[in-house]
Design a protein around this motif. Structure first.
Motif, short mmCIF file in Angstrom:
data_model
loop_
_atom_site.label_atom_id
_atom_site.label_comp_id
_atom_site.label_asym_id
_atom_site.label_seq_id
_atom_site.Cartn_x
_atom_site.Cartn_y
_atom_site.Cartn_z
N ALA A 9 1.05 -1.31 -0.19
CA ALA A 9 -0.08 0.15 0.04
C ALA A 9 0.80 1.29 0.06
O ALA A 9 0.53 2.06 -0.66
N GLN A 10 2.01 1.31 0.62
CA GLN A 10 2.76 2.42 0.71
C GLN A 10 3.55 2.66 -0.74
O GLN A 10 3.99 3.68 -0.97
N ARG A 14 3.19 6.04 -2.77
CA ARG A 14 4.49 6.62 -3.23
C ARG A 14 4.47 6.66 -4.80
O ARG A 14 4.92 7.57 -5.42
N LEU A 15 4.29 5.49 -5.64
CA LEU A 15 4.32 5.63 -6.81
C LEU A 15 3.13 6.58 -7.73
O LEU A 15 3.63 7.31 -8.53
N GLU A 16 1.96 6.67 -6.77
CA GLU A 16 1.05 7.20 -7.47
C GLU A 16 1.51 9.06 -7.28
O GLU A 16 1.28 9.90 -7.99
N PHE A 62 15.44 -3.72 0.96
CA PHE A 62 16.43 -4.10 -0.38
C PHE A 62 15.59 -4.30 -1.58
O PHE A 62 15.99 -4.07 -2.65
N GLU A 63 14.53 -5.25 -1.31
CA GLU A 63 13.50 -5.43 -2.17
C GLU A 63 13.20 -4.24 -2.87
O GLU A 63 12.81 -4.07 -4.07
N ALA A 64 12.45 -3.31 -1.92
CA ALA A 64 12.07 -1.99 -2.35
C ALA A 64 12.87 -1.35 -3.23
O ALA A 64 12.67 -0.42 -4.13
N LEU A 65 14.02 -1.26 -2.72
CA LEU A 65 15.17 -0.26 -3.32
C LEU A 65 15.32 -0.86 -4.84
O LEU A 65 15.45 -0.32 -5.76
N LEU A 75 10.77 4.69 -4.53
CA LEU A 75 9.70 4.27 -3.81
C LEU A 75 10.02 3.97 -2.43
O LEU A 75 9.32 3.48 -1.44
N THR A 76 11.40 4.12 -1.76
CA THR A 76 11.86 3.55 -0.68
C THR A 76 11.48 4.76 0.70
O THR A 76 11.32 4.48 1.78
#
Length: 78
Positions: A9-10, A14-16, A62-65, A75-76
Motif C-alpha cells: 500500500a505504501q 508513493r508511486l502515485e 532492499f527489495e523495495a530499493l 519508492l523507498t
C-alpha cells in the motif's frame, strides 16, 4: 513485520505521488509482476506468506530499493 519493510500500500501511494496518476494496488501488482519475472528476486509465495504471517504484504527495504530502480522512481521514502 520488519522494521524497514515497505508495504505494498505504501509503494502504491508513493508511486502515485511520483507519477501524478492513479495506480492503485492493481497497477502496482502489474509492475511487481514484471519485476519478479525479470529478476526472480522474490516470488508470489513469499509475498503471500508475508501477508498471512504479518497481516500485510510487504517488501524488505532492499527489495523495495531494487524495485524502485526497476520502476525508475525512488519508492523507498515518502
Amino acid at each position: 513485520m520488519k522494521q524497514d519493510a515497505v508495504t505494498l500500500a505504501q509503494l502504491a501511494a508513493r508511486l502515485e505521488r511520483a507519477i501524478h496518476a492513479d495506480v492503485g494496488l492493481q497497477g502496482l501488482q502489474t509492475l511487481l509482476y514484471g519485476w519478479k519475472m525479470k529478476y526472480h528476486i522474490i516470488n508470489d509465495h513469499t509475498i503471500t506468506s508475508r501477508r498471512q504471517q504479518e497481516g500485510e504484504a510487504y517488501l524488505t527495504f532492499f527489495e523495495a530499493l531494487h524495485f524502485s530502480r526497476y520502476c525508475g522512481y525512488d519508492l523507498t521514502h515518502d
